[in-house]
Design a protein around this motif. Structure first.
Motif, PDB file in Angstrom:
ATOM      1  N   LEU A 198       0.826  -1.219   0.000  1.00  0.00           N
ATOM      2  CA  LEU A 198       0.000   0.000   0.000  1.00  0.00           C
ATOM      3  C   LEU A 198       0.859   1.268   0.000  1.00  0.00           C
ATOM      4  O   LEU A 198       0.570   2.255   0.673  1.00  0.00           O
ATOM      5  CB  LEU A 198      -1.007  -0.019   1.156  1.00  0.00           C
ATOM      6  CG  LEU A 198      -1.955  -1.228   1.052  1.00  0.00           C
ATOM      7  CD1 LEU A 198      -2.757  -1.434   2.313  1.00  0.00           C
ATOM      8  CD2 LEU A 198      -2.884  -1.106  -0.148  1.00  0.00           C
ATOM      9  N   GLU A 199       1.914   1.181  -0.807  1.00  0.00           N
ATOM     10  CA  GLU A 199       2.774   2.344  -1.025  1.00  0.00           C
ATOM     11  C   GLU A 199       2.140   3.137  -2.179  1.00  0.00           C
ATOM     12  O   GLU A 199       1.743   2.557  -3.191  1.00  0.00           O
ATOM     13  CB  GLU A 199       4.143   1.803  -1.435  1.00  0.00           C
ATOM     14  CG  GLU A 199       5.196   2.806  -1.755  1.00  0.00           C
ATOM     15  CD  GLU A 199       6.481   2.060  -2.166  1.00  0.00           C
ATOM     16  OE1 GLU A 199       7.079   1.360  -1.321  1.00  0.00           O
ATOM     17  OE2 GLU A 199       6.856   2.165  -3.346  1.00  0.00           O
ATOM     18  N   VAL A 200       2.044   4.446  -2.012  1.00  0.00           N
ATOM     19  CA  VAL A 200       1.402   5.287  -3.023  1.00  0.00           C
ATOM     20  C   VAL A 200       2.477   6.009  -3.836  1.00  0.00           C
ATOM     21  O   VAL A 200       3.325   6.691  -3.267  1.00  0.00           O
ATOM     22  CB  VAL A 200       0.455   6.315  -2.352  1.00  0.00           C
ATOM     23  CG1 VAL A 200      -0.205   7.206  -3.391  1.00  0.00           C
ATOM     24  CG2 VAL A 200      -0.597   5.590  -1.511  1.00  0.00           C
ATOM     25  N   ALA A 201       2.426   5.836  -5.156  1.00  0.00           N
ATOM     26  CA  ALA A 201       3.426   6.483  -6.012  1.00  0.00           C
ATOM     27  C   ALA A 201       3.128   7.975  -6.135  1.00  0.00           C
ATOM     28  O   ALA A 201       1.963   8.364  -6.264  1.00  0.00           O
ATOM     29  CB  ALA A 201       3.395   5.841  -7.392  1.00  0.00           C
TER      30      ALA A 201
ATOM     31  N   LYS B 193      -1.854  -4.701  15.538  1.00  0.00           N
ATOM     32  CA  LYS B 193      -0.649  -3.915  15.820  1.00  0.00           C
ATOM     33  C   LYS B 193      -0.517  -2.713  14.885  1.00  0.00           C
ATOM     34  O   LYS B 193       0.014  -1.676  15.277  1.00  0.00           O
ATOM     35  CB  LYS B 193       0.600  -4.799  15.717  1.00  0.00           C
ATOM     36  CG  LYS B 193       0.588  -6.003  16.668  1.00  0.00           C
ATOM     37  CD  LYS B 193       0.513  -5.567  18.127  1.00  0.00           C
ATOM     38  CE  LYS B 193       0.056  -6.714  19.020  1.00  0.00           C
ATOM     39  NZ  LYS B 193      -0.494  -6.251  20.307  1.00  0.00           N
ATOM     40  N   SER B 194      -0.951  -2.891  13.643  1.00  0.00           N
ATOM     41  CA  SER B 194      -0.929  -1.727  12.752  1.00  0.00           C
ATOM     42  C   SER B 194      -1.942  -1.917  11.631  1.00  0.00           C
ATOM     43  O   SER B 194      -2.310  -3.046  11.293  1.00  0.00           O
ATOM     44  CB  SER B 194       0.462  -1.476  12.188  1.00  0.00           C
ATOM     45  OG  SER B 194       0.807  -2.506  11.313  1.00  0.00           O
ATOM     46  N   VAL B 195      -2.393  -0.782  11.097  1.00  0.00           N
ATOM     47  CA  VAL B 195      -3.376  -0.766  10.013  1.00  0.00           C
ATOM     48  C   VAL B 195      -2.782   0.103   8.910  1.00  0.00           C
ATOM     49  O   VAL B 195      -2.287   1.189   9.186  1.00  0.00           O
ATOM     50  CB  VAL B 195      -4.703  -0.108  10.481  1.00  0.00           C
ATOM     51  CG1 VAL B 195      -5.754  -0.175   9.365  1.00  0.00           C
ATOM     52  CG2 VAL B 195      -5.217  -0.747  11.754  1.00  0.00           C
TER      53      VAL B 195
ATOM     54  N   LYS C 235      -5.694   8.855   8.010  1.00  0.00           N
ATOM     55  CA  LYS C 235      -4.728   9.942   8.291  1.00  0.00           C
ATOM     56  C   LYS C 235      -3.383   9.392   8.742  1.00  0.00           C
ATOM     57  O   LYS C 235      -2.344  10.024   8.544  1.00  0.00           O
ATOM     58  CB  LYS C 235      -5.287  10.865   9.372  1.00  0.00           C
ATOM     59  CG  LYS C 235      -6.407  11.748   8.884  1.00  0.00           C
ATOM     60  CD  LYS C 235      -6.435  13.089   9.646  1.00  0.00           C
ATOM     61  CE  LYS C 235      -7.541  13.989   9.147  1.00  0.00           C
ATOM     62  NZ  LYS C 235      -8.892  13.542   9.541  1.00  0.00           N
ATOM     63  N   SER C 236      -3.390   8.176   9.327  1.00  0.00           N
ATOM     64  CA  SER C 236      -2.152   7.587   9.831  1.00  0.00           C
ATOM     65  C   SER C 236      -1.229   7.112   8.700  1.00  0.00           C
ATOM     66  O   SER C 236      -0.067   6.797   8.930  1.00  0.00           O
ATOM     67  CB  SER C 236      -2.493   6.389  10.723  1.00  0.00           C
ATOM     68  OG  SER C 236      -3.318   5.475  10.004  1.00  0.00           O
ATOM     69  N   HIS C 237      -1.747   7.048   7.465  1.00  0.00           N
ATOM     70  CA  HIS C 237      -0.920   6.546   6.357  1.00  0.00           C
ATOM     71  C   HIS C 237       0.061   7.638   5.903  1.00  0.00           C
ATOM     72  O   HIS C 237      -0.339   8.791   5.727  1.00  0.00           O
ATOM     73  CB  HIS C 237      -1.811   6.115   5.187  1.00  0.00           C
ATOM     74  CG  HIS C 237      -1.079   5.331   4.137  1.00  0.00           C
ATOM     75  ND1 HIS C 237      -0.288   5.936   3.188  1.00  0.00           N
ATOM     76  CD2 HIS C 237      -0.994   3.999   3.916  1.00  0.00           C
ATOM     77  CE1 HIS C 237       0.242   4.989   2.410  1.00  0.00           C
ATOM     78  NE2 HIS C 237      -0.176   3.817   2.831  1.00  0.00           N
TER      79      HIS C 237
ATOM     80  N   ASN D  71       1.219   8.411   3.103  1.00  0.00           N
ATOM     81  CA  ASN D  71       0.890   9.077   1.836  1.00  0.00           C
ATOM     82  C   ASN D  71      -0.560   9.562   1.777  1.00  0.00           C
ATOM     83  O   ASN D  71      -1.142   9.701   0.697  1.00  0.00           O
ATOM     84  CB  ASN D  71       1.146   8.143   0.641  1.00  0.00           C
ATOM     85  CG  ASN D  71       2.534   7.569   0.625  1.00  0.00           C
ATOM     86  OD1 ASN D  71       2.705   6.355   0.627  1.00  0.00           O
ATOM     87  ND2 ASN D  71       3.542   8.422   0.659  1.00  0.00           N
ATOM     88  N   TYR D  72      -1.132   9.835   2.946  1.00  0.00           N
ATOM     89  CA  TYR D  72      -2.545  10.235   3.032  1.00  0.00           C
ATOM     90  C   TYR D  72      -2.865  11.445   2.138  1.00  0.00           C
ATOM     91  O   TYR D  72      -3.780  11.391   1.302  1.00  0.00           O
ATOM     92  CB  TYR D  72      -2.895  10.526   4.494  1.00  0.00           C
ATOM     93  CG  TYR D  72      -4.255  11.135   4.717  1.00  0.00           C
ATOM     94  CD1 TYR D  72      -5.414  10.373   4.602  1.00  0.00           C
ATOM     95  CD2 TYR D  72      -4.390  12.480   5.071  1.00  0.00           C
ATOM     96  CE1 TYR D  72      -6.668  10.924   4.816  1.00  0.00           C
ATOM     97  CE2 TYR D  72      -5.646  13.042   5.283  1.00  0.00           C
ATOM     98  CZ  TYR D  72      -6.781  12.261   5.153  1.00  0.00           C
ATOM     99  OH  TYR D  72      -8.008  12.814   5.364  1.00  0.00           O
ATOM    100  N   THR D  73      -2.106  12.515   2.254  1.00  0.00           N
ATOM    101  CA  THR D  73      -2.414  13.749   1.513  1.00  0.00           C
ATOM    102  C   THR D  73      -2.265  13.542   0.005  1.00  0.00           C
ATOM    103  O   THR D  73      -3.126  13.952  -0.779  1.00  0.00           O
ATOM    104  CB  THR D  73      -1.487  14.899   1.979  1.00  0.00           C
ATOM    105  OG1 THR D  73      -1.425  14.845   3.400  1.00  0.00           O
ATOM    106  CG2 THR D  73      -1.990  16.246   1.552  1.00  0.00           C
ATOM    107  N   LEU D  74      -1.185  12.873  -0.356  1.00  0.00           N
ATOM    108  CA  LEU D  74      -0.939  12.580  -1.772  1.00  0.00           C
ATOM    109  C   LEU D  74      -2.078  11.730  -2.349  1.00  0.00           C
ATOM    110  O   LEU D  74      -2.554  11.957  -3.463  1.00  0.00           O
ATOM    111  CB  LEU D  74       0.402  11.831  -1.899  1.00  0.00           C
ATOM    112  CG  LEU D  74       0.863  11.411  -3.283  1.00  0.00           C
ATOM    113  CD1 LEU D  74       1.147  12.627  -4.150  1.00  0.00           C
ATOM    114  CD2 LEU D  74       2.109  10.525  -3.183  1.00  0.00           C
ATOM    115  N   SER D  75      -2.539  10.753  -1.561  1.00  0.00           N
ATOM    116  CA  SER D  75      -3.622   9.864  -2.010  1.00  0.00           C
ATOM    117  C   SER D  75      -4.893  10.636  -2.265  1.00  0.00           C
ATOM    118  O   SER D  75      -5.572  10.427  -3.268  1.00  0.00           O
ATOM    119  CB  SER D  75      -3.945   8.815  -0.950  1.00  0.00           C
ATOM    120  OG  SER D  75      -2.819   8.071  -0.682  1.00  0.00           O
ATOM    121  N   LEU D  76      -5.233  11.533  -1.359  1.00  0.00           N
ATOM    122  CA  LEU D  76      -6.465  12.303  -1.531  1.00  0.00           C
ATOM    123  C   LEU D  76      -6.395  13.088  -2.829  1.00  0.00           C
ATOM    124  O   LEU D  76      -7.355  13.144  -3.593  1.00  0.00           O
ATOM    125  CB  LEU D  76      -6.665  13.264  -0.360  1.00  0.00           C
ATOM    126  CG  LEU D  76      -7.020  12.630   0.986  1.00  0.00           C
ATOM    127  CD1 LEU D  76      -7.482  13.710   1.960  1.00  0.00           C
ATOM    128  CD2 LEU D  76      -8.100  11.557   0.868  1.00  0.00           C
TER     129      LEU D  76
END
Ligand SMILES: *Cc1c(COP(=O)(O)O)cnc(C)c1O
Length: 413
Positions: free
Chosen positions: A161-164, A303-305, A311-313, A315-320
């Motif tokens: 789930l890495e966002v380019a 343990k992690s999501v 918001k915890s990701h 690349n959240y802003t880039l994804s939006l």
């Protein structure tokens, strides 16, 4: 035409390539292998390219053509080719663009079979492949050389789930006259307009979001029509007759035709239905995914999501920005151990244990022991795979039922 239509209006009301003899409102399944001509002259005109008509369904078919037309309408692309699978879309594109001795720069965070296609199959045919870290633009730039033809990556990688950063990567590629080919399977046309971010060619598995409930395997190649293909050594021969459309011409008239990677009329029928209601399904999947993610973040056994819509990701802003606020519906969670993962999976009653993505049903899998089973532990770790991780593809069920199912299953861990 005044204002540009939205995705769903465009998909639903794409005109047929030709009027149907019965005025049918829905595109029929033209399940015929061959098409008849009135005269010998007519058939000659088609075989010599003076007239365009369907002649044999390995090369083209009316129902498949309509699916291509719908996809072309909603993507506003120059050309679209539908194929037998997502893998066919990827392999046909790369075989058309890269000559033996040429190279592809990519990441090792790729769909498993794509990674194996690049590492084993294409390499054995003389195409060089360089694996770099796509999150490091300097590394990408350093890997590009005079023989690089394609920069290839996925919009959102799975299961990492890495966002380019698609604009940044495209800018680097174009500075070196390298074509940008992107696998956008996790972010279908309704949420991602690839041409806005410098993508030259989109390849996708239409098996996933587009088919509508995992009804059929299929793929598509979308050429945005911006790259100057006359620059590509593998395509120069095609510039003479097909200037501006060299890539799709070579695919249709050579690679796709000779490898027999055609979509069937029945499959195209499912794709046509799936395209019409894609937006409804995507919206529901994304909303469910977000709510499940928020629920998981409160659970101490998790343990992690990881989900780019949270918001915890990182690349959240880039994804939006890139995906219209709808960054797919695939997430991953980490538990304490592999055995905890298995216990959770085995207790679930609504969520299904299956591979595949973006089905209407919510699916869960332990990638380490399944999709990546053919790789060594070292390779798996390099691909950022962990044996504590589960991948969840969120469907359209009533979200309370999904939450209740996970609540119950977590109590068994
Ligand atoms: C499923 C998938 C593919 C392969 O598609 P098929 O239709 O199964 O051949 C390629 N890329 C991604 C990201 C996928 O999820």
């Amino acid at each position: 035409m005044t204002k540009k239509q939205g995705y769903t209006t465009g998909a639903l009301h794409t005109p047929f390539p030709k009027g149907d003899v019965y005025n049918s409102l829905h595109m029929p399944i033209y399940d015929s292998v061959a098409y008849e001509f009135d005269t010998s002259q007519d058939i000659e005109e088609v075989f010599t390219g003076k007239e365009v008509a369907h002649m044999y369904s390995r090369t083209s078919n009316p129902t498949v053509e309509y699916f291509e037309k719908k996809l072309k309408k909603v993507t506003e692309a120059k050309s679209v080719v539908a194929l037998s699978s997502g893998m066919a879309a990827i392999s046909n594109t790369l075989l058309a663009l890269v000559e033996p001795g040429g190279n592809v720069v990519t990441s090792d965070h790729l769909f498993g079979h794509t990674y194996a296609l690049l590492k084993d199959t294409l390499t054995s045919w003389g195409i060089e492949v360089k694996f770099v870290d796509m999150s490091q633009p300097q590394e990408v730039e350093m890997a590009i050389d005079a023989k690089t033809r394609v920069l290839f990556f996925e919009t959102i990688t799975n299961p990492q789930l890495e966002v380019a950063d698609i604009t940044a990567l495209s800018t680097i590629a174009h500075a070196h006259r390298v074509a940008v080919v992107v696998d956008s399977t996790l972010t279908p046309p309704y949420v991602f307009k690839s041409s806005d971010f410098g993508v030259d060619v989109e390849v996708m598995s239409t098996t996933k979001f587009i088919s509508g409930g995992a009804a059929a395997v299929g793929g598509a190649i979308v050429d945005n029509g911006v790259f100057d293909w006359s620059q590509m050594p593998a395509l120069t021969k095609w510039s003479h007759r097909f200037a501006g459309n060299e890539l799709v011409s070579r695919i249709r008239k050579e690679i796709f035709r000779h490898l027999g990677a055609c979509m069937t009329a029945h499959t195209a029928h499912f794709m046509n239905l799936g395209m019409d209601i894609l937006a409804l399904r995507v919206d529901r999947c994304v909303e469910n995914c977000l709510q499940l993610g928020v629920f998981f973040e409160k659970k101490s056994k998790i343990k992690s999501v990881s989900y780019p819509g949270l918001k915890s990701h990182p690349n959240y802003t880039l994804s939006l920005k890139q995906f219209s606020g709808k960054p797919g519906a695939v997430m991953s969670i980490d538990l304490e151990s592999k055995s905890h993962c298995y216990r959770l999976m085995d207790a679930l009653q609504v969520v299904r244990r299956a591979t595949n993505l973006n089905d209407n049903k919510t699916l869960i899998i332990h990638p380490w022991s399944t999709i990546y089973a053919e790789f060594s532990d070292e390779e798996k770790l390099k691909m950022q795979n962990r044996d504590t991780m589960l991948r969840i593809s969120v469907g359209i069920e009533d979200v309370e039922d999904l939450i209740a199912d996970f609540e119950m299953a977590l109590s068994k861990v």
